[in-house]
Design a protein around this motif. Structure first.
Motif, mmCIF file in Angstrom:
data_model
loop_
_atom_site.group_PDB
_atom_site.id
_atom_site.type_symbol
_atom_site.label_atom_id
_atom_site.label_comp_id
_atom_site.label_asym_id
_atom_site.label_seq_id
_atom_site.Cartn_x
_atom_site.Cartn_y
_atom_site.Cartn_z
ATOM 1 N N ILE A 211 0.836 -1.205 0.000
ATOM 2 C CA ILE A 211 0.000 0.000 0.000
ATOM 3 C C ILE A 211 0.874 1.260 0.000
ATOM 4 O O ILE A 211 0.612 2.223 -0.731
ATOM 5 N N ILE A 212 1.946 1.252 0.807
ATOM 6 C CA ILE A 212 2.857 2.404 0.859
ATOM 7 C C ILE A 212 3.518 2.615 -0.502
ATOM 8 O O ILE A 212 3.618 3.751 -1.005
ATOM 9 N N LEU A 213 3.977 1.519 -1.123
ATOM 10 C CA LEU A 213 4.601 1.617 -2.449
ATOM 11 C C LEU A 213 3.623 2.157 -3.484
ATOM 12 O O LEU A 213 3.983 3.010 -4.314
ATOM 13 N N ILE A 214 2.397 1.675 -3.452
ATOM 14 C CA ILE A 214 1.404 2.112 -4.444
ATOM 15 C C ILE A 214 1.078 3.589 -4.277
ATOM 16 O O ILE A 214 0.914 4.315 -5.270
ATOM 17 N N ILE A 215 0.993 4.077 -3.043
ATOM 18 C CA ILE A 215 0.752 5.508 -2.813
ATOM 19 C C ILE A 215 1.894 6.342 -3.393
ATOM 20 O O ILE A 215 1.673 7.366 -4.057
ATOM 21 N N MET A 216 3.125 5.894 -3.177
ATOM 22 C CA MET A 216 4.285 6.608 -3.728
ATOM 23 C C MET A 216 4.300 6.556 -5.250
ATOM 24 O O MET A 216 4.673 7.529 -5.911
ATOM 25 N N ILE A 217 3.878 5.420 -5.816
ATOM 26 C CA ILE A 217 3.809 5.295 -7.280
ATOM 27 C C ILE A 217 2.798 6.275 -7.852
ATOM 28 O O ILE A 217 3.049 6.934 -8.876
ATOM 29 N N ILE A 218 1.642 6.379 -7.211
ATOM 30 C CA ILE A 218 0.602 7.300 -7.693
ATOM 31 C C ILE A 218 1.095 8.744 -7.622
ATOM 32 O O ILE A 218 0.880 9.539 -8.560
ATOM 33 N N LEU A 219 1.796 9.105 -6.558
ATOM 34 C CA LEU A 219 2.286 10.474 -6.405
ATOM 35 C C LEU A 219 3.366 10.808 -7.434
ATOM 36 O O LEU A 219 3.303 11.860 -8.092
ATOM 37 N N THR A 220 4.351 9.926 -7.606
ATOM 38 C CA THR A 220 5.459 10.215 -8.517
ATOM 39 C C THR A 220 5.021 10.199 -9.974
ATOM 40 O O THR A 220 5.313 11.134 -10.737
ATOM 41 N N ASN A 221 4.316 9.146 -10.372
ATOM 42 C CA ASN A 221 3.858 9.071 -11.766
ATOM 43 C C ASN A 221 2.803 10.128 -12.063
ATOM 44 O O ASN A 221 2.762 10.677 -13.168
ATOM 45 N N ALA B 280 8.688 -6.555 -7.064
ATOM 46 C CA ALA B 280 9.569 -6.167 -8.167
ATOM 47 C C ALA B 280 8.834 -5.270 -9.170
ATOM 48 O O ALA B 280 9.382 -4.272 -9.644
ATOM 49 N N LYS B 281 7.585 -5.606 -9.463
ATOM 50 C CA LYS B 281 6.810 -4.784 -10.388
ATOM 51 C C LYS B 281 6.515 -3.406 -9.803
ATOM 52 O O LYS B 281 6.621 -2.379 -10.501
ATOM 53 N N LEU B 282 6.137 -3.366 -8.537
ATOM 54 C CA LEU B 282 5.816 -2.092 -7.901
ATOM 55 C C LEU B 282 7.058 -1.212 -7.748
ATOM 56 O O LEU B 282 6.992 0.012 -7.978
ATOM 57 N N LEU B 283 8.177 -1.807 -7.372
ATOM 58 C CA LEU B 283 9.407 -1.034 -7.235
ATOM 59 C C LEU B 283 9.846 -0.442 -8.571
ATOM 60 O O LEU B 283 10.314 0.705 -8.632
ATOM 61 N N ASN B 284 9.700 -1.217 -9.642
ATOM 62 C CA ASN B 284 10.046 -0.699 -10.964
ATOM 63 C C ASN B 284 9.164 0.486 -11.351
ATOM 64 O O ASN B 284 9.654 1.489 -11.887
ATOM 65 N N SER B 285 7.862 0.387 -11.063
ATOM 66 C CA SER B 285 6.943 1.485 -11.375
ATOM 67 C C SER B 285 7.224 2.721 -10.524
ATOM 68 O O SER B 285 6.821 3.828 -10.898
ATOM 69 N N LEU B 286 7.901 2.551 -9.386
ATOM 70 C CA LEU B 286 8.303 3.684 -8.561
ATOM 71 C C LEU B 286 9.656 4.241 -8.986
ATOM 72 O O LEU B 286 9.860 5.468 -9.000
ATOM 73 N N ILE B 287 10.577 3.366 -9.359
ATOM 74 C CA ILE B 287 11.928 3.797 -9.728
ATOM 75 C C ILE B 287 11.926 4.549 -11.058
ATOM 76 O O ILE B 287 12.664 5.535 -11.223
ATOM 77 N N ASN B 288 11.111 4.112 -12.026
ATOM 78 C CA ASN B 288 11.103 4.745 -13.356
ATOM 79 C C ASN B 288 10.854 6.257 -13.287
ATOM 80 O O ASN B 288 11.658 7.036 -13.803
ATOM 81 N N PRO B 289 9.750 6.735 -12.679
ATOM 82 C CA PRO B 289 9.543 8.187 -12.621
ATOM 83 C C PRO B 289 10.543 8.906 -11.715
ATOM 84 O O PRO B 289 10.876 10.073 -11.950
ATOM 85 N N THR B 290 11.041 8.195 -10.680
ATOM 86 C CA THR B 290 12.024 8.818 -9.785
ATOM 87 C C THR B 290 13.325 9.102 -10.518
ATOM 88 O O THR B 290 13.909 10.189 -10.383
ATOM 89 N N LEU B 291 13.806 8.129 -11.312
ATOM 90 C CA LEU B 291 15.021 8.336 -12.096
ATOM 91 C C LEU B 291 14.841 9.487 -13.087
ATOM 92 O O LEU B 291 15.741 10.319 -13.262
ATOM 93 N N TYR B 292 13.682 9.523 -13.730
ATOM 94 C CA TYR B 292 13.403 10.592 -14.687
ATOM 95 C C TYR B 292 13.364 11.948 -13.996
ATOM 96 O O TYR B 292 13.906 12.945 -14.503
#
Length: 432
Positions: A136-146, A385-397
């Protein structure tokens, strides 16, 4: 001594009578259960050829199995050894769907005809509270970054270029993937079992999540192709841009077409038969994932090779740019920008490779049954692994793209403008 012998004889006589009574009742139940064409078995036993529903008497605890000769047994044994491996890796059993199942039947995981289905346990893919909380924490961060990447790209006109719009489309796929997995994991956590055990129609959620995975892989390939043309064939890329062959609108259209290709690749799992065949899952995994990512990696290496060795600007200082001629300085600045863009795309590609290639290997090992129960044991790792990738992609960008960083800074500058204006007004009044 005589009394002990008498007690032992009495107990033995009573238990013998009870055993005879239970035996008589079982025999009477079998006799009352009519099975003229098949074989009588207990309800918890498996009928390989299926259960004859018209001749079954569950109230007596027995069922009538359809006849299965030696050829039928050999075919079933072959399927169990060669085509039922993924079902067995989940702790399930492939059998005729007319048999009783302590769980739920799921199709597409067993070899043979359509009536051979996987009876999965009721607690398969059960999620712990800790694992669900972290997700849940990862998904919230994914929604915010992307969400930040998508909103800034839409609202800031300086980001309305082909590379930035391509990254925005990648962020869109990452965001949708996180949303679908949030729904899947929430249903799994609430019901304590895999979603297909809850409702067969929930399988579409898994298909849609896999479509998003395919879109991520295709999108990074499209972004790399654009950078490849811009660096290796700059004149062609320039002419296409000037002739409006490459525009933002056409980039969005190409991305929409990429969704169609991703949907075709994602839903091909339904009819490819890869879940029951080792060589098919290897071929499809290589075709869908390994080949596109390898092509993307080769293109990125060619981009770096062109920038480093052909342009000869591996390390450029600001003094060198200011002291050079305008035409040369423009080339140097463009080369530096291309190098930064290529580095960003390369880092995102490495993140995708580290996320999806191990997942495909785990799937192949599970279906080829190299390790029994591997897929279920590593199910948490697969999702993480899938959630971390979806978080790392926008963070790197976000942290490696100066244009995007400046675009985000504009938000805070605009918010501070009224304050600074009031301060300047008050200072002017005090001077008067």
């Amino acid at each position: 001594m005589i009394q002990l012998f008498f007690i032992f004889f009495t107990i033995n006589e009573i238990t013998g009578l009870e055993f005879e009574k239970s035996l008589d009742t079982n025999v009477s139940d079998i006799v009352s259960c009519s099975c003229t064409t098949g074989e009588i078995k207990l309800l918890n036993e498996t009928c390989i050829a299926g259960v004859l529903q018209n001749e079954t008497c569950p109230e007596s605890g027995f069922q009538c199995c359809a006849p299965c000769d030696s050829t039928c047994l050999e075919i079933n044994d072959w399927f169990v050894e060669h085509r039922d491996k993924f079902c067995r890796s989940l702790g399930g059993t492939c059998k005729h769907d007319s048999n009783t199942c302590n769980g739920n039947y799921n199709s597409g995981m067993c070899g043979g005809k359509k009536w051979r289905k996987c009876c999965t346990p009721p607690d398969v893919f059960k999620i712990s509270v800790l694992s669900y909380t972290v997700q849940i924490i990862l998904i919230i961060m994914i929604i915010l970054t992307n969400g930040l990447v998508i909103l800034r790209t839409i609202t800031d006109k300086s980001l309305h270029t082909v590379p930035y719009v391509g990254i925005c489309c990648l962020a869109n796929a990452d965001l949708l993937l996180a949303v679908f997995w949030f729904i899947i994991q929430s249903l799994t956590f609430y019901h304590g079992t895999m979603i297909m055990n809850v409702n067969k129609q929930f399988r579409h959620l898994l298909d849609l999540a896999f479509v998003c995975e395919m879109k991520i892989i295709i999108q990074i390939l499209l972004i790399t192709l654009d950078r490849f043309l811009a660096v290796v064939y700059p004149m062609v890329h320039y002419k296409w841009t000037q002739a409006r062959v490459l525009t933002v609108k056409k980039t969005i259209i190409i991305s929409a077409c990429a969704w169609s290709v991703a949907a075709l690749l994602g839903y091909s799992r339904r009819f490819s038969g890869e879940w029951v065949s080792c060589h098919r899952i290897i071929i499809m995994s290589i075709f869908r994932t390994i080949v596109p990512l390898c092509v993307t990696a080769v293109l990125n290496l060619m981009i770096f090779f062109t920038i480093e060795y052909k342009s000869g600007v591996s390390h450029v200082c600001k003094e060198d740019i200011s002291s050079s001629k305008p035409s040369e300085s423009k080339k140097i600045v463009l080369s530096v920008q291309n190098k930064k863009a290529a580095r960003t795309v390369g880092l995102i590609l490495i993140s995708i490779l580290l996320a999806y290639v191990p997942l495909r290997i785990i799937t192949m090992l599970s279906i080829c049954e190299v390790y029994m129960g591997l897929y279920e044991k590593l199910s948490d790792y697969i999702v993480f692994a899938k959630l971390l990738n979806s978080l790392i992609n926008p963070t790197l960008y976000a942290i490696s793209t100066p244009t995007f960083i400046n675009s985000v800074k504009k938000i805070f500058i605009k918010r501070r403008d009224p304050v600074t204006q009031n301060q300047t007004r008050s200072s002017n009044l005090s001077k008067k």
